[in-house]
Write a protein that holds these residues in place. Structure first.
Motif, PDB file in Angstrom:
ATOM      1  N   UNK A  13      -7.177   0.108  67.769  1.00  0.00           N
ATOM      2  CA  UNK A  13      -7.668  -1.260  67.573  1.00  0.00           C
ATOM      3  C   UNK A  13      -7.018  -1.904  66.359  1.00  0.00           C
ATOM      4  N   UNK A  14      -6.893  -1.153  65.269  1.00  0.00           N
ATOM      5  CA  UNK A  14      -6.244  -1.700  64.081  1.00  0.00           C
ATOM      6  C   UNK A  14      -4.763  -1.983  64.336  1.00  0.00           C
ATOM      7  N   UNK A  15      -4.099  -1.091  65.062  1.00  0.00           N
ATOM      8  CA  UNK A  15      -2.691  -1.310  65.386  1.00  0.00           C
ATOM      9  C   UNK A  15      -2.526  -2.555  66.255  1.00  0.00           C
ATOM     10  N   UNK A  16      -3.418  -2.742  67.200  1.00  0.00           N
ATOM     11  CA  UNK A  16      -3.364  -3.931  68.053  1.00  0.00           C
ATOM     12  C   UNK A  16      -3.619  -5.199  67.243  1.00  0.00           C
ATOM     13  N   UNK A  17      -4.568  -5.142  66.333  1.00  0.00           N
ATOM     14  CA  UNK A  17      -4.850  -6.309  65.493  1.00  0.00           C
ATOM     15  C   UNK A  17      -3.625  -6.680  64.659  1.00  0.00           C
ATOM     16  N   UNK A  18      -2.922  -5.683  64.144  1.00  0.00           N
ATOM     17  CA  UNK A  18      -1.704  -5.964  63.381  1.00  0.00           C
ATOM     18  C   UNK A  18      -0.607  -6.547  64.261  1.00  0.00           C
ATOM     19  N   UNK A  19      -0.453  -6.003  65.465  1.00  0.00           N
ATOM     20  CA  UNK A  19       0.561  -6.522  66.385  1.00  0.00           C
ATOM     21  C   UNK A  19       0.296  -7.974  66.750  1.00  0.00           C
ATOM     22  N   UNK A  20      -0.966  -8.299  66.961  1.00  0.00           N
ATOM     23  CA  UNK A  20      -1.316  -9.657  67.380  1.00  0.00           C
ATOM     24  C   UNK A  20      -1.205 -10.639  66.214  1.00  0.00           C
ATOM     25  N   UNK A  21      -1.613 -10.222  65.032  1.00  0.00           N
ATOM     26  CA  UNK A  21      -1.632 -11.130  63.887  1.00  0.00           C
ATOM     27  C   UNK A  21      -0.276 -11.265  63.204  1.00  0.00           C
ATOM     28  N   UNK A  22       0.592 -10.278  63.350  1.00  0.00           N
ATOM     29  CA  UNK A  22       1.851 -10.263  62.606  1.00  0.00           C
ATOM     30  C   UNK A  22       2.723 -11.501  62.831  1.00  0.00           C
ATOM     31  N   UNK A  23       2.979 -11.925  64.065  1.00  0.00           N
ATOM     32  CA  UNK A  23       3.842 -13.110  64.228  1.00  0.00           C
ATOM     33  C   UNK A  23       3.268 -14.363  63.574  1.00  0.00           C
ATOM     34  N   UNK A  24       1.973 -14.562  63.717  1.00  0.00           N
ATOM     35  CA  UNK A  24       1.351 -15.744  63.124  1.00  0.00           C
ATOM     36  C   UNK A  24       1.404 -15.698  61.601  1.00  0.00           C
ATOM     37  N   UNK A  25       1.114 -14.538  61.051  1.00  0.00           N
ATOM     38  CA  UNK A  25       1.122 -14.409  59.596  1.00  0.00           C
ATOM     39  C   UNK A  25       2.528 -14.550  59.017  1.00  0.00           C
ATOM     40  N   UNK A  26       3.513 -13.972  59.688  1.00  0.00           N
ATOM     41  CA  UNK A  26       4.881 -14.046  59.163  1.00  0.00           C
ATOM     42  C   UNK A  26       5.433 -15.467  59.216  1.00  0.00           C
ATOM     43  N   UNK A  27       5.181 -16.172  60.304  1.00  0.00           N
ATOM     44  CA  UNK A  27       5.657 -17.554  60.399  1.00  0.00           C
ATOM     45  C   UNK A  27       4.994 -18.409  59.326  1.00  0.00           C
ATOM     46  N   UNK A  28       3.698 -18.238  59.160  1.00  0.00           N
ATOM     47  CA  UNK A  28       2.982 -19.000  58.143  1.00  0.00           C
ATOM     48  C   UNK A  28       3.471 -18.649  56.743  1.00  0.00           C
ATOM     49  N   UNK A  29       3.738 -17.382  56.499  1.00  0.00           N
ATOM     50  CA  UNK A  29       4.242 -16.956  55.195  1.00  0.00           C
ATOM     51  C   UNK A  29       5.613 -17.545  54.905  1.00  0.00           C
TER      52      UNK A  29
END
Length: 88
Positions: A13-29
């Motif tokens: 579940x944690x790995x999936x949460x990171x996979x899903x959130x990573x693109x959004x967080x990186x673009x925003x960063x």
């Protein structure tokens, strides 16, 4: 047996949460850092100048990658629900 299964499930579940959130967080960063550098160079300190571009990029990324994110979540949910019957 059961605790090992739930610990592995929690890790997935944690790995999936990171996979899903990573693109959004990186673009925003990246957009946030680029706008911050632009503000430092031009000495413009406007709050909406940082918020609006990040929001637009967030929505565009969600529009382009949303299907992939939803598919990951649905696949994980289906596999987890399918394994409920296997729990002793």
């Amino acid at each position: 047996m059961e605790s090992d299964y739930f610990v592995a499930l929690l890790g997935q579940m944690f790995a999936l949460a990171l996979k899903v959130a990573f693109p959004l967080l990186m673009v925003t960063l990246v957009v946030g850092v680029a706008i911050s550098v632009l503000q430092v160079v031009t000495q413009i300190q406007e709050m909406t100048l940082t918020f609006v571009p990040k929001l637009i990029c967030f929505v565009l990324t969600l529009a382009f990658a949303g299907h992939w994110m939803l598919q990951l979540i649905l696949d994980f949910s289906r596999s987890t629900i399918g394994k409920i019957a296997e729990i002793p």
